[in-house]
Design a protein around this motif. Structure first.
Motif, PDB file in Angstrom:
ATOM      1  N   PHE A 173      17.816 -21.581   8.448  1.00  0.00           N
ATOM      2  CA  PHE A 173      17.903 -20.615   7.354  1.00  0.00           C
ATOM      3  C   PHE A 173      19.311 -20.661   6.792  1.00  0.00           C
ATOM      4  CE2 PHE A 173      18.571 -18.609  11.380  1.00  0.00           C
ATOM      5  CZ  PHE A 173      19.627 -17.724  11.218  1.00  0.00           C
ATOM      6  N   VAL A 174      19.437 -20.247   5.556  1.00  0.00           N
ATOM      7  CA  VAL A 174      20.677 -20.417   4.817  1.00  0.00           C
ATOM      8  C   VAL A 174      21.730 -19.409   5.243  1.00  0.00           C
ATOM      9  CG1 VAL A 174      21.717 -20.392   2.514  1.00  0.00           C
ATOM     10  CG2 VAL A 174      19.465 -21.425   2.864  1.00  0.00           C
ATOM     11  N   GLY A 175      22.932 -19.937   5.468  1.00  0.00           N
ATOM     12  CA  GLY A 175      24.102 -19.109   5.737  1.00  0.00           C
ATOM     13  C   GLY A 175      25.130 -19.353   4.642  1.00  0.00           C
ATOM     14  N   TYR A 176      25.888 -18.326   4.343  1.00  0.00           N
ATOM     15  CA  TYR A 176      26.928 -18.399   3.314  1.00  0.00           C
ATOM     16  C   TYR A 176      28.280 -18.152   3.965  1.00  0.00           C
ATOM     17  CZ  TYR A 176      23.171 -18.225  -0.077  1.00  0.00           C
ATOM     18  OH  TYR A 176      22.046 -18.513  -0.799  1.00  0.00           O
ATOM     19  N   ASP A 177      29.309 -18.700   3.342  1.00  0.00           N
ATOM     20  CA  ASP A 177      30.665 -18.519   3.861  1.00  0.00           C
ATOM     21  C   ASP A 177      31.248 -17.159   3.465  1.00  0.00           C
ATOM     22  OD1 ASP A 177      30.597 -20.966   5.081  1.00  0.00           O
ATOM     23  OD2 ASP A 177      31.777 -21.976   3.558  1.00  0.00           O
TER      24      ASP A 177
END
Length: 178
Positions: A173-177
């Motif tokens: 699943f997508v993670g953001y900084d």
């Protein structure tokens, strides 16, 4: 849902195109160019496939940072939880040999989003956690090799995939900084 463009390494072209969500394949050498094109078209959230290396994700971030635009583009990279690491490593080795089992992208269910079958990937809209969990069980029974979540499906849906598949399918699943 924030307008989201999903970009993965695969056969070039759009797999899904709606006002709120697009899924696009690109050759590895064209990922940065394709990311800039999508941002130029007004996509404000760009989600990169877990098959793209982190250095490519960094190149996308650098390229977008040099572009002037009214609205910033959030870039996220699909990542895998600790429980999925061995399974995703197995998938990668099979992929490198040209023997990978099918891959599935799950996206939020919206009226304009329909299931898409493509040689590279199957895209399936899901609504509830219960639906996601049941679908994961069905996909595990058919031999799906990996599942990635996009369009804002996060930790809760990843856990539903893990439970539903009985821990047999790696889930990213997508993670953001930010």
């Amino acid at each position: 849902m924030e307008p989201t463009a999903v970009l993965y390494e695969g056969t070039p072209g759009a797999r899904l195109s709606t006002p709120s969500l697009t899924v696009v394949g690109a050759e590895a050498s064209d990922v940065v160019t394709e990311a800039l094109r999508l941002a130029g078209e007004g996509w404000t959230r760009l989600e990169l496939c877990g098959g793209l290396p982190v250095d490519v994700a960094s190149e996308v971030l650098d390229a977008l940072a040099t572009e002037e635009r009214e609205e910033p583009v959030r870039v996220g990279l699909n990542r895998y939880g600790f429980e999925s690491l061995e399974l995703v490593a197995d998938f990668k080795r099979a992929f490198d040999r040209g023997e990978a089992a099918p891959q599935v992208f799950l996206v939020p269910a919206r009226r304009e989003v329909a299931r898409v079958e493509h040689a590279d990937v199957t895209i399936i809209p899901v609504g509830s956690l219960r639906e996601t969990e049941g679908l994961a069980g069905d996909l595990a029974a058919t031999g799906v090799g990996m599942i990635e979540l996009y369009g804002g499906l996060g930790t809760d849906h990843a856990a539903a995939v893990w439970r539903g598949s009985g821990g047999r399918i790696p889930v990213g699943f997508v993670g953001y900084d930010d």
